[in-house]
Design an enzyme around this catalytic site. Structure first.
Site, PDB file in Angstrom:
ATOM      1  CE1 TYR A 199       1.887   6.826  -6.043  1.00 51.74           C
ATOM      2  CE2 TYR A 199      -0.497   6.835  -5.680  1.00 51.74           C
ATOM      3  CZ  TYR A 199       0.825   6.199  -5.977  1.00 51.74           C
ATOM      4  OH  TYR A 199       1.502   5.350  -5.245  1.00 51.74           O
TER       5      TYR A 199
ATOM      6  CB  CYS B 245      -0.269  30.630 -17.532  1.00 48.58           C
ATOM      7  SG  CYS B 245       0.011  31.627 -16.959  1.00 48.58           S
ATOM      8  CD  GLU B 246      -2.043  24.395 -18.758  1.00 49.27           C
ATOM      9  OE1 GLU B 246      -1.165  24.837 -18.659  1.00 49.27           O
ATOM     10  OE2 GLU B 246      -2.221  22.918 -19.585  1.00 49.27           O
TER      11      GLU B 246
ATOM     12  N   PRO C  26       1.048  -1.685  -0.339  1.00 47.51           N
ATOM     13  CG  PRO C  26      -0.260  -1.029   2.373  1.00 47.51           C
ATOM     14  CD  PRO C  26       0.723  -1.422   1.584  1.00 47.51           C
ATOM     15  N   GLY C  27       0.606   2.285  -1.116  1.00 48.76           N
ATOM     16  CA  GLY C  27       1.431   3.711  -0.553  1.00 48.76           C
ATOM     17  C   GLY C  27      -0.231   4.501  -0.335  1.00 48.76           C
TER      18      GLY C  27
ATOM     19  NE  ARG D 101      -3.929  10.979  -6.934  1.00 44.87           N
ATOM     20  CZ  ARG D 101      -5.479  10.823  -7.061  1.00 44.87           C
ATOM     21  NH1 ARG D 101      -5.618  12.023  -6.340  1.00 44.87           N
ATOM     22  NH2 ARG D 101      -5.992   9.443  -6.831  1.00 44.87           N
TER      23      ARG D 101
HETATM   24  C1  LIG Z   1       4.051  -2.308  -8.223  1.00 43.81           C
HETATM   25  C2  LIG Z   1       3.069  -0.741  -7.281  1.00 43.81           C
HETATM   26  N1  LIG Z   1       3.062  -1.452  -6.061  1.00 43.81           N
HETATM   27  C3  LIG Z   1       1.997  -1.038  -5.553  1.00 43.81           C
HETATM   28  C4  LIG Z   1       1.793   0.251  -6.028  1.00 43.81           C
HETATM   29  C5  LIG Z   1       0.973   1.691  -4.944  1.00 43.81           C
HETATM   30  O1  LIG Z   1      -0.227   1.785  -5.242  1.00 43.81           O
HETATM   31  P1  LIG Z   1      -0.945   2.591  -4.158  1.00 43.81           P
HETATM   32  O2  LIG Z   1      -1.016   3.972  -4.229  1.00 43.81           O
HETATM   33  O3  LIG Z   1      -2.246   3.067  -4.882  1.00 43.81           O
HETATM   34  O4  LIG Z   1      -1.332   1.457  -3.205  1.00 43.81           O
HETATM   35  C6  LIG Z   1       2.242   0.610  -6.831  1.00 43.81           C
HETATM   36  C7  LIG Z   1       1.645   2.141  -7.339  1.00 43.81           C
HETATM   37  O5  LIG Z   1       1.146   2.811  -8.440  1.00 43.81           O
HETATM   38  C8  LIG Z   1       2.569  -0.227  -7.581  1.00 43.81           C
HETATM   39  O6  LIG Z   1       2.834   0.137  -9.345  1.00 43.81           O
END
Ligand SMILES: Cc1ncc(COP(=O)(O)O)c(C=O)c1O
Length: 461
Positions: free
Chosen positions: A419, A389-390, A319-320, A358
């Site tokens: 992100y 400027c967009e 998870p990120g 995003r």
């Molecule tokens: C291989 C891989 N793992 C994990 C992630 C993390 O995804 P998220 O931030 O949606 O959990 C990504 C995001 O692009 C990814 O490419």
């Protein structure tokens, strides 16, 4: 003329807003699911983060600024580690990476995914145990792979035939046997934006399952015997709420796993199902918590293994967004308020698409609130826009803000940990905002604000 001055009724506002967005009963109220855990309004109505009023944070650090609620981040890390006990949780550093965050996730027991030499350098500079690092990427250079081997990175996720060639040669030269996984493109159409879906056939990541490339890659690694194949990997995309994609993905990957066992007599000990767990950006999003996710994924894997008489591999997830996203808000100052008569009110803030791409890139939805004070004015349908400027420089497409929002007010946008800073740019030569960690009534800068001198430093004339 401002919309509220025209006496617009709630019903009229509602008609111009997207169907899901209704004028709030109380425009000052915070929906707790959208905000970092310590965010609340103090008795005077000002938003506080980690016990510090946003006005004081703006005075000390300026705006725009990303404010990281450290207690919230640590709690999310702990919740994932506890829910996935017996599995491994790798924080996906692409969501946001700096040395302080590396230290926090390491202290809380997570591993770390990196996908470039720069992310690897940051992890190592922060003292991350290399054995707990996974290295991703569809185009890792020979130099990056050599660096990963020399650093002792714990696992390298193979993404192409050329990468197998490169890594095999480098490992032979060094007499090393690195752990590798094979990234499998499982052919799942994840229900998310096209740019962040990563397991359908027509894209750049991984080895195709359908074409036989994934089996071919595993055969090659097992036959060469230079790299240690510890498992298969699948990542189906990002901002996913529905577990059916993971179910299909696990089924297909485990199918491959059983074919590998049948052909080579090897039961791969690990399985990585990637990240992608969705978070709440607006009241429309209803994400599952880590406990629920862990239960669902474990059940899917156990059932699929039982069907194929496979030993259950050790699971890992990456998870990120779900770790860092909800822990951060962006604080902006309002510069102009412009009513486009009868349509909507544009509230311009001092950042924009350079600190949050995003909305423009993925058509992402965000929420916002007036942060420096409460208001007794009614709701005004606003679009929070930046200073670039967009015309597509939008931060929040639609939100109800108090009708008396004005220049000098502070506006906060939650859910900006993932992100946003990591994809930030210097478009229009805007220096990128700082990241400020706040906890227990104190703030500390963990990524400083860029200056015009920083911009000039790269411009060698
Ligand atoms: C291989 C891989 N793992 C994990 C992630 C993390 O995804 P998220 O931030 O949606 O959990 C990504 C995001 O692009 C990814 O490419």
């Amino acid at each position: 003329m401002r919309a509220h001055e025209a006496g617009a009724l709630h019903a009229d506002l509602g008609r111009r807003a997207p169907a899901w967005l209704r004028p709030p009963v109380d425009v000052n109220a915070l929906v707790p699911e959208l905000w970092p855990a310590t965010v609340q309004r103090d008795p005077a109505g000002e938003l506080t983060v980690g016990g510090v009023p946003v006005g004081a944070l703006a005075a000390e650090h300026g705006t725009p600024a990303y404010l990281l609620d450290e207690a919230d981040l640590r709690a999310r890390c702990r919740a994932f580690v506890a829910a996935f006990s017996g599995s491994d949780v790798f924080y996906a550093g692409k969501a946001f990476l700096c040395k302080a965050v590396v230290r926090i996730i390491a202290e809380e027991g997570l591993g770390l995914d990196v996908c470039t030499g720069g992310e690897l350098a940051t992890a190592l500079a922060a003292g991350m145990d290399p054995a707990r690092i996974g290295f991703h990427g569809n185009n890792k250079s020979t130099g990056e792979l050599a660096r990963a081997l020399d650093a002792g990175v714990g696992r390298i996720i193979l993404d192409s035939r050329q990468e197998i060639d490169r890594l095999t040669a480098l490992a032979r030269e060094r007499g090393l046997r690195p752990n590798v996984m094979i990234r499998v493109t499982v052919g799942v159409e994840a229900h998310t934006h096209e740019y962040i879906a990563t397991a359908h056939e027509d894209q750049k990541f991984g080895f195709s399952l359908a074409s036989g490339d994934a089996f071919g890659a595993a055969s090659r690694v097992l036959t060469d015997g230079v790299l240690e194949l510890i498992g298969l990997h699948s990542h189906i995309g990002s901002q996913i709420f529905d577990s059916s994609g993971f179910e299909v993905s696990a089924r297909r990957v485990l199918d491959l796993q059983s074919r590998i066992r049948d052909a080579y007599g090897v039961e791969l000990p690990e399985l990585d199902l990637g990240g992608g767990f969705g978070i709440a950006y607006t009241t429309q999003d209803d994400p599952a918590g880590p406990g629920e996710l862990a239960k669902r994924l474990a059940k899917i894997v156990e059932d699929e293994c039982e069907t194929r008489s496979l030993a259950v591999p050790r699971l890992s997830v990456e998870p990120g967004r779900a770790i860092i996203g909800p822990a951060v808000l962006t604080l902006y100052e309002v510069g102009t308020v412009k009513d486009v008569d009868g349509i909507r009110t544009y509230v311009s803030v001092d950042g924009g698409m350079s600190d949050n791409i995003r909305t423009a890139l993925y058509d992402a939805s965000y929420s916002a609130t007036l942060a420096s004070r409460t208001s007794t004015a009614g709701p005004m349908l606003a679009r929070v826009v930046g200073k670039h400027c967009e015309a597509g420089d939008v931060v929040v497409q639609d939100e109800f803000l108090p009708a008396d929002a004005q220049p000098g007010d502070l506006v906060a946008v939650p859910g900006t940990g993932a992100y946003c800073r990591s994809m930030a740019s210097n478009y229009n030569h805007l220096p990128r905002p700082p990241v400020v960690a706040v906890a227990d009534g104190r703030s500390r800068v963990i990524v400083r604000r860029e200056t015009e001198d920083d911009l000039m430093a790269l411009d060698v004339g």
